[in-house]
Scaffold this motif. Structure first.
Motif, PDB file in Angstrom:
ATOM      1  N   VAL A   1       0.903  -1.478  -0.067  1.00 36.79           N
ATOM      2  CA  VAL A   1      -0.051  -0.119  -0.121  1.00 36.79           C
ATOM      3  C   VAL A   1       0.880   1.162   0.113  1.00 36.79           C
ATOM      4  O   VAL A   1       1.726   1.154   0.882  1.00 36.79           O
ATOM      5  N   GLN A   2       0.584   1.944  -1.024  1.00 36.12           N
ATOM      6  CA  GLN A   2       1.290   3.429  -0.876  1.00 36.12           C
ATOM      7  C   GLN A   2       0.272   4.363  -0.686  1.00 36.12           C
ATOM      8  O   GLN A   2      -0.613   4.614  -1.202  1.00 36.12           O
ATOM      9  N   LEU A   3       0.653   5.505   0.057  1.00 33.75           N
ATOM     10  CA  LEU A   3      -0.245   6.475   0.533  1.00 33.75           C
ATOM     11  C   LEU A   3       0.548   7.793   0.140  1.00 33.75           C
ATOM     12  O   LEU A   3       1.730   8.231   0.411  1.00 33.75           O
ATOM     13  N   GLN A   4      -0.336   8.925  -0.584  1.00 36.62           N
ATOM     14  CA  GLN A   4       0.249  10.138  -1.202  1.00 36.62           C
ATOM     15  C   GLN A   4      -0.555  11.235  -0.197  1.00 36.62           C
ATOM     16  O   GLN A   4      -1.896  11.355  -0.573  1.00 36.62           O
ATOM     17  N   ALA A   5      -0.069  11.931   0.429  1.00 38.80           N
ATOM     18  CA  ALA A   5      -0.653  12.838   1.477  1.00 38.80           C
ATOM     19  C   ALA A   5      -0.471  14.357   0.781  1.00 38.80           C
ATOM     20  O   ALA A   5       0.607  14.465   0.247  1.00 38.80           O
ATOM     21  N   SER A   6      -1.409  15.230   0.467  1.00 40.86           N
ATOM     22  CA  SER A   6      -1.380  16.442   0.085  1.00 40.86           C
ATOM     23  C   SER A   6      -2.410  17.326   0.510  1.00 40.86           C
ATOM     24  O   SER A   6      -3.251  17.027   1.519  1.00 40.86           O
ATOM     25  N   SER A  20      -5.592  15.617   1.519  1.00 40.81           N
ATOM     26  CA  SER A  20      -6.072  14.361   0.697  1.00 40.81           C
ATOM     27  C   SER A  20      -5.158  13.345   1.021  1.00 40.81           C
ATOM     28  O   SER A  20      -4.054  13.492   1.265  1.00 40.81           O
ATOM     29  N   CYS A  21      -5.821  11.885   0.847  1.00 43.08           N
ATOM     30  CA  CYS A  21      -4.753  11.033   1.355  1.00 43.08           C
ATOM     31  C   CYS A  21      -4.970   9.950   0.128  1.00 43.08           C
ATOM     32  O   CYS A  21      -6.201   9.203   0.132  1.00 43.08           O
ATOM     33  N   ALA A  22      -4.372   9.720  -1.058  1.00 50.43           N
ATOM     34  CA  ALA A  22      -4.612   8.873  -2.064  1.00 50.43           C
ATOM     35  C   ALA A  22      -3.933   7.698  -1.838  1.00 50.43           C
ATOM     36  O   ALA A  22      -2.555   7.682  -1.599  1.00 50.43           O
ATOM     37  N   ALA A  34      -6.129   6.562   8.649  1.00 54.92           N
ATOM     38  CA  ALA A  34      -6.240   7.436   9.820  1.00 54.92           C
ATOM     39  C   ALA A  34      -5.361   8.803   9.379  1.00 54.92           C
ATOM     40  O   ALA A  34      -4.455   8.703   8.697  1.00 54.92           O
ATOM     41  N   TRP A  35      -5.621  10.084  10.250  1.00 54.30           N
ATOM     42  CA  TRP A  35      -4.598  10.920  10.053  1.00 54.30           C
ATOM     43  C   TRP A  35      -4.256  11.165  11.439  1.00 54.30           C
ATOM     44  O   TRP A  35      -4.672  10.965  12.421  1.00 54.30           O
ATOM     45  N   TRP A 115       2.262   4.478   5.622  1.00 53.04           N
ATOM     46  CA  TRP A 115       2.417   5.921   5.950  1.00 53.04           C
ATOM     47  C   TRP A 115       2.607   6.729   4.889  1.00 53.04           C
ATOM     48  O   TRP A 115       3.375   6.176   4.051  1.00 53.04           O
ATOM     49  N   GLY A 116       1.940   7.682   4.857  1.00 52.08           N
ATOM     50  CA  GLY A 116       2.291   8.954   3.826  1.00 52.08           C
ATOM     51  C   GLY A 116       3.279   9.590   4.160  1.00 52.08           C
ATOM     52  O   GLY A 116       3.918   9.509   5.525  1.00 52.08           O
ATOM     53  N   GLN A 117       4.109  10.489   3.115  1.00 46.71           N
ATOM     54  CA  GLN A 117       5.012  11.334   3.518  1.00 46.71           C
ATOM     55  C   GLN A 117       4.834  12.471   4.591  1.00 46.71           C
ATOM     56  O   GLN A 117       5.886  13.078   4.994  1.00 46.71           O
TER      57      GLN A 117
END
Length: 125
Positions: A1-6, A20-22, A34-35, A115-117
């Motif tokens: 799973v990869q997450l991209q936060a923006s 957003s979390c793609a 979760a955030w 986790w996203g970045q």
């Protein structure tokens, strides 16, 4: 799973932002997303969770009534709408995912495998 936060940025107190979390690699309907946030010198803290595709949502007391977590399965994305922002909301916001979290662990960052970045949110007074 990869997450991209923006979606982070600089906003005045009382303003709004939408994060957003793609997700890729696994559908959000089969995960808890979760955030969390982490301010300088502080521990990472839970903000909100989109439990197993949105069957339930959970919030930290500090954001309840101001933040809303939601998901779009077509875009495989989870959003965090943040209203009435305060200077104390300033932090790096991270999205996290896991497909096997139990309810009692949803607020614990140690429970999440992916986790996203991170995206910076700064609220000026």
């Amino acid at each position: 799973v990869q997450l991209q936060a923006s979606g982070g940025g600089l906003v005045q107190a009382g303003g709004s932002l939408r994060l957003s979390c793609a997700a890729s690699g696994r559908t959000i309907s089969r995960q808890t997303i979760a955030w969390f946030r982490q301010a300088p010198g502080k521990e990472r803290e839970f903000v909100a969770a989109f439990w197993r595709g949105g069957s339930n949502t959970y919030y930290a007391d500090s954001v309840k009534g101001r933040f809303t977590i939601s998901g779009d399965s077509a875009k495989n994305t989870v959003y965090l709408l943040m209203n009435s922002l305060r200077p104390e909301d300033t932090a790096v916001y991270y999205c996290a995912a896991d497909s096997s979290i139990i309810l009692s662990s949803v607020r614990m960052f140690q429970s999440y495998d992916y986790w996203g970045q991170g995206t910076q949110v700064t609220v000026s007074s």
